[in-house]
Enzyme design. Structure first.
Site, PDB file in Angstrom:
ATOM      1  N   TRP A 326       0.835  -1.210   0.000  1.00  0.00           N
ATOM      2  CA  TRP A 326       0.000   0.000   0.000  1.00  0.00           C
ATOM      3  C   TRP A 326       0.863   1.251   0.000  1.00  0.00           C
ATOM      4  O   TRP A 326       0.534   2.271  -0.598  1.00  0.00           O
ATOM      5  CB  TRP A 326      -0.910  -0.019   1.228  1.00  0.00           C
ATOM      6  CG  TRP A 326      -1.731   1.226   1.411  1.00  0.00           C
ATOM      7  CD1 TRP A 326      -2.953   1.491   0.879  1.00  0.00           C
ATOM      8  CD2 TRP A 326      -1.377   2.378   2.183  1.00  0.00           C
ATOM      9  NE1 TRP A 326      -3.396   2.733   1.273  1.00  0.00           N
ATOM     10  CE2 TRP A 326      -2.452   3.298   2.068  1.00  0.00           C
ATOM     11  CE3 TRP A 326      -0.272   2.730   2.948  1.00  0.00           C
ATOM     12  CZ2 TRP A 326      -2.443   4.545   2.706  1.00  0.00           C
ATOM     13  CZ3 TRP A 326      -0.257   3.972   3.575  1.00  0.00           C
ATOM     14  CH2 TRP A 326      -1.332   4.861   3.453  1.00  0.00           C
ATOM     15  N   HIS A 327       2.013   1.149   0.682  1.00  0.00           N
ATOM     16  CA  HIS A 327       2.874   2.322   0.779  1.00  0.00           C
ATOM     17  C   HIS A 327       3.518   2.696  -0.546  1.00  0.00           C
ATOM     18  O   HIS A 327       3.827   3.863  -0.766  1.00  0.00           O
ATOM     19  CB  HIS A 327       3.977   2.100   1.826  1.00  0.00           C
ATOM     20  CG  HIS A 327       3.511   2.299   3.225  1.00  0.00           C
ATOM     21  ND1 HIS A 327       2.840   1.330   3.922  1.00  0.00           N
ATOM     22  CD2 HIS A 327       3.591   3.365   4.055  1.00  0.00           C
ATOM     23  CE1 HIS A 327       2.548   1.791   5.130  1.00  0.00           C
ATOM     24  NE2 HIS A 327       2.990   3.021   5.241  1.00  0.00           N
ATOM     25  N   GLY A 328       3.756   1.720  -1.381  1.00  0.00           N
ATOM     26  CA  GLY A 328       4.380   2.082  -2.644  1.00  0.00           C
ATOM     27  C   GLY A 328       4.599   0.882  -3.537  1.00  0.00           C
ATOM     28  O   GLY A 328       4.677  -0.255  -3.063  1.00  0.00           O
TER      29      GLY A 328
END
Lengths: 463, 423
Positions: A326-328
């Site tokens: 989700w972060h990247g």
């Protein structure tokens, strides 16, 4: 638009604030907040407002569907699956398409196939990860009956596009804001004025004076990680550890403060995470809104800890893998997520051993583990991560960094606050006149820095 | 004050790591409060109001005390058709733009620059009266209007004194539109006496429009003026300027790293003098946009035709950047053979029968001597030409014009003072 910018502080916020409180009716206030949210978002790129509007319409329509077909299990299933699929497809396309292409290309190269898929070079809409989660949580909560969906489109649009948490969280579920939204026309402007500005000032100082100052030193140094000495590498990673915390916590505190100014209670997002005793404790304190979402909408539906131990470990690992992703869209984030999943699983297995150590050792060990995780998080590539880890774990000669003196002072200040100071929600936010003036002086220093430096975006904007 | 947050220290054995992502209890309701006299709820909004006033109001006051580049002050409240405010006389210490923008300590100094504008809002040429100019220099942006040069050192001034005619400085600011409408307005006010024009194409400037432009509508013209007007004020906040200086002082490389020094590449002459080159000039030199030469030449041809209709003969001067002239030797890349955009552009202009002088050719021929003697045609820490370089160029242009059949008109040149003529 950034909270730490002149256009926001001197134009957007005053106008939004005064017009909001001038308006009296509920719908008028919804419309105004929704519209200003779109202006806030569109300041970066107006075209992507359409994307947010589309996501809002899809979820709102799903909510109406839940109200209309509340008795039909099949219809409710469709209303759950279809909008979430739409949201995830949007998120997947804009955020992960090129990552997927890079995986396919790597696989093809490994198989000896020369042809390569071209990259799409898609611009990632700012905040898509956050507002998509807002709409997904609304749909799931509606399906579960945890909330009654709203028939008022303006109320829902206001919730999705509320500028205070639009682009970098906290991830606020509809049920957490529902009461405030329902009472939006009964709020007293002066009730939370002090508290709102206090939260905002604390957040601004965390971001501008601490996080950005640390960044000035470590960013150029980390560009040449392979030339750093071990001492320099440790200083940089300690710096990044505090920079990330104060940047993100600063933003969250500003979001909370802004929420108060408009009569909204934005929930806590950081609870002194560097005081955590163990991995489990860490995730009760760091990015609380995300960890709650992961728990409620991923970990528990996967089975949580209800089944056999190995399933619990799997669920922890999967949840944190997706949390990392989700972060990247990069392998470093995936590995970081897996790293924390593994920490949680290992801690679960050996909790009795870990908990037997004195608390200061637990805290120190946990902090060290967090630093290693952030090293993966910060690395721009595998090579970069390798260079950093090599210097963290083995002695290396190399260059010291320019500004090491200032960085050391900032690290002392940051460490004192992060490890020994209260969290922003533990503060009473009632200051003596002397302290209020001191905070005002620091606020002015923030303004000087905002005017003097090139605008520094929040680190979590990229997610 | 304790909250569930502080009670939850993780030390309880009952805290199950499997339920690692634990439901947070909602914080207790926060009692509403009323702002007190010295509370942040009053102090911070008041601070913002005061700050806003300090930001906006001083923009309209005198700014000379800030010792800004005179060009910055001059473009505050520009004239409708002129790039600057009319009837200004400014004097400011020299500050090389490369060094200033890259936040490096200056090592090159000269006497203060005198910057004067005439009543039309253009840079004053001391040798030209406004009503009767025989020649006009335009294009070329800051080279033409003379950034880092005093009034009598600018290219139009020096060219005029060499030709013995009144030469008008029609240099406009970077980003200003170049339209026939503006040219007509100017030519009318010059009494219709202009017979020669020199279009300066500065390679370091942004890419010109491609192809033959269409005339803007009145609304477009007004909008362009409004943008220029706002731009002038937007950059003139003393509080912002002082904040930037404060930040730059902190980040000059002693206390904190210099975040701007990537903008320049420092090189040195044999005598040890530092020469700064713009990094983006080097990148442009490395990857010239040769394909756009034809389209840009069409734009120049359009100007030639427009001026011909107004009985004005136009020549073109192609100006290289400092990097193009001295970069190969200073960067140790003399052996790298690279097609220059200006050479390709020269060919395109010649094909369109436009008289063109390519200064790159002459300057490169003398570059080695310039470097060895430390007598560059550009400032060492500014991307602009120094007075010596302007003189050299003006001599070359004057000779070129004469070779191409130019003859001085009968009227004699007289030196004019800076008088505020009525429009």
């Amino acid at each position: 638009m950034l909270f730490n910018s002149a256009i926001f502080l001197l134009a957007f916020l005053p106008i939004t604030y005064f017009v909001f409180w001038f308006l009296r009716s509920k719908d008028a206030r919804y419309i105004w907040l929704a519209a200003t949210g779109y202006v806030f978002y569109g300041y970066w790129n107006p075209k992507f407002c359409l994307l947010m509007l589309f996501s809002t319409l899809v979820s709102y329509t799903a909510g109406l569907g839940f109200l209309k077909w509340s008795e039909s299990a099949r219809a409710r299933k469709y209303l759950l699956v279809v909008p979430i699929t739409v949201d995830l497809l949007l998120l997947g396309y804009f955020k992960y398409a090129d990552f997927g292409i890079s995986i396919v290309n790597s696989a093809m190269e490994a198989a000896g196939v020369p042809a390569a898929l071209p990259f799409l070079r898609i611009i990632l809409p700012v905040g898509i990860s956050f507002y998509t989660f807002h709409t997904i949580t609304y749909i799931v909560d509606s399906y579960r009956g945890a909330i009654k969906p709203t028939r008022n489109f303006f109320e829902f649009a206001c919730y999705v596009s509320l500028f205070s948490q639009l682009v970098a969280g906290p991830i606020v579920r509809f049920r957490e804001l529902q009461e405030d939204l329902e009472q939006i026309d009964h709020k007293d402007r002066r009730s939370y004025l002090d508290r709102g500005w206090s939260f905002f000032a604390v957040g601004l100082m965390q971001k501008v004076l601490i996080a950005d100052t640390i960044a000035l030193v470590i960013d150029p140094a980390l560009k040449q990680a392979d030339q750093l000495s071990s001492a320099a590498a440790w200083l940089c990673m300690l710096g990044y550890t505090y920079q990330l915390y104060f940047d993100f916590a600063g933003y969250s505190n500003m979001a909370v403060g802004l929420g108060f100014l408009f009569g909204m209670h934005i929930p806590i997002n950081f609870d002194s995470p560097y005081k955590a005793l163990n991995p489990s404790d860490f995730w009760r304190r760091w990015h609380i809104s995300l960890s709650r979402c992961l728990k409620d909408y991923l970990y528990v539906p996967l089975g949580g800890s209800r089944g056999p131990e190995w399933l619990t470990y799997r669920n922890l690992l999967l949840t944190m893998l997706i949390g990392g992703l989700w972060h990247g869209a990069a392998w470093t984030f995936v590995i970081w997520g897996a790293y924390h999943g593994a920490l949680l699983a290992v801690y679960r297995r050996f909790a009795s051993v870990w908990d037997g150590f004195p608390q200061w050792i637990q805290r120190a060990a946990m902090f060290l583990l967090v630093i290693f995780g952030w090293t993966l998080f910060r690395a721009e590539s595998w090579g970069h991560a390798e260079a950093l880890f090599a210097r963290l774990l083995l002695p290396h000669d190399g260059t010291m960094i320019v500004g090491a003196g200032v960085l050391s002072v900032m690290l002392l200040i940051a460490a004192s606050i992060a490890h020994f100071g209260p969290s922003s929600f533990e503060l009473k936010h009632k200051w003596t006149p002397a302290t209020a003036f001191a905070i005002t002086a620091l606020f002015i220093l923030c303004l000087i820095r905002i005017y003097g430096a090139t605008n520094s975006p929040f680190l979590y904007f990229q997610f | 004050m304790t909250t569930p947050a502080t009670q939850r220290s993780g030390s309880s054995p009952a805290a199950q790591p499997g339920a690692a992502l634990v439901e947070q209890t909602a914080p207790p309701p926060i009692a509403a409060d009323r702002p007190s006299r010295w509370s942040l709820g009053r102090l911070l909004p008041l601070t913002l109001v005061v700050w806003a006033v300090l930001d906006v109001l001083p923009r309209f006051g005198p700014l000379e005390w800030l010792e800004l580049d005179p060009v910055q002050i001059a473009q505050r409240a520009p004239e409708r058709y002129g790039p600057f405010k009319a009837n200004l006389r400014l004097q400011a210490p020299y500050a090389g733009t490369e060094g200033r923008l890259a936040n490096v300590r200056p090592e090159e100094f000269r006497e203060p620059v005198v910057f004067t504008t005439d009543s039309l809002g253009f840079r004053l040429s001391p040798f030209a009266a406004e009503e009767q100019a025989a020649a006009l220099v335009f294009g070329g942006f800051s080279f033409t209007f003379g950034s880092a040069l005093s009034d009598d050192e600018t290219f139009p001034s020096v060219l005029g004194s060499m030709l013995g005619v009144r030469t008008y400085n029609a240099g406009r600011f970077q980003g200003d539109p170049e339209t026939a409408e503006e040219m007509d307005w100017l030519l009318n006010r010059l009494g219709g006496t202009v017979r020669t024009a020199v279009y300066v194409y500065a390679d370091a400037a942004p890419t010109k429009p491609v192809g033959r432009p269409t005339a803007p509508t009145e609304a477009e013209s007004l909008y362009a003026y409004a943008k220029r007007y706002v731009r002038g004020w937007r950059m003139m906040s003393p509080i912002e300027i002082l904040s930037v200086r404060f930040h730059k002082a902190l980040t000059a490389g002693d206390l904190l790293p210099n975040e701007l020094d990537y903008k320049v590449v420092p090189t040195h002459l044999p005598n040890g003098d530092r020469v700064l080159l713009w990094r983006n000039e080097i990148e442009a030199w490395d990857a010239p946009d040769l394909a756009s030469a034809g389209g840009q030449a069409e734009f120049i041809a359009w100007w030639r035709d427009e001026l011909k209709r107004r009985n004005i003969e136009m020549s073109v001067l192609l100006l290289p950047s400092k990097t193009e002239v001295y970069g190969p030797m200073l960067l140790g890349r003399s052996s790298v053979v690279k097609e220059s955009f200006l050479n390709v552009f020269e060919t395109e202009l010649q094909r369109r029968e436009i008289p063109v002088l390519n200064a790159l050719t002459e300057l490169r021929a003398s570059a080695a001597r310039d470097i060895s003697q430390g007598t560059l045609s550009f400032y060492r820490e500014d991307s602009h030409w120094n007075p010596e370089g302007v003189s050299r160029l003006a001599s070359a242009v004057a000779a070129f014009l004469r070779e191409n059949g130019w003859q001085a008109p009968p009227s004699k040149i007289t030196s004019t003072s800076n008088r505020a003529n009525a429009r």
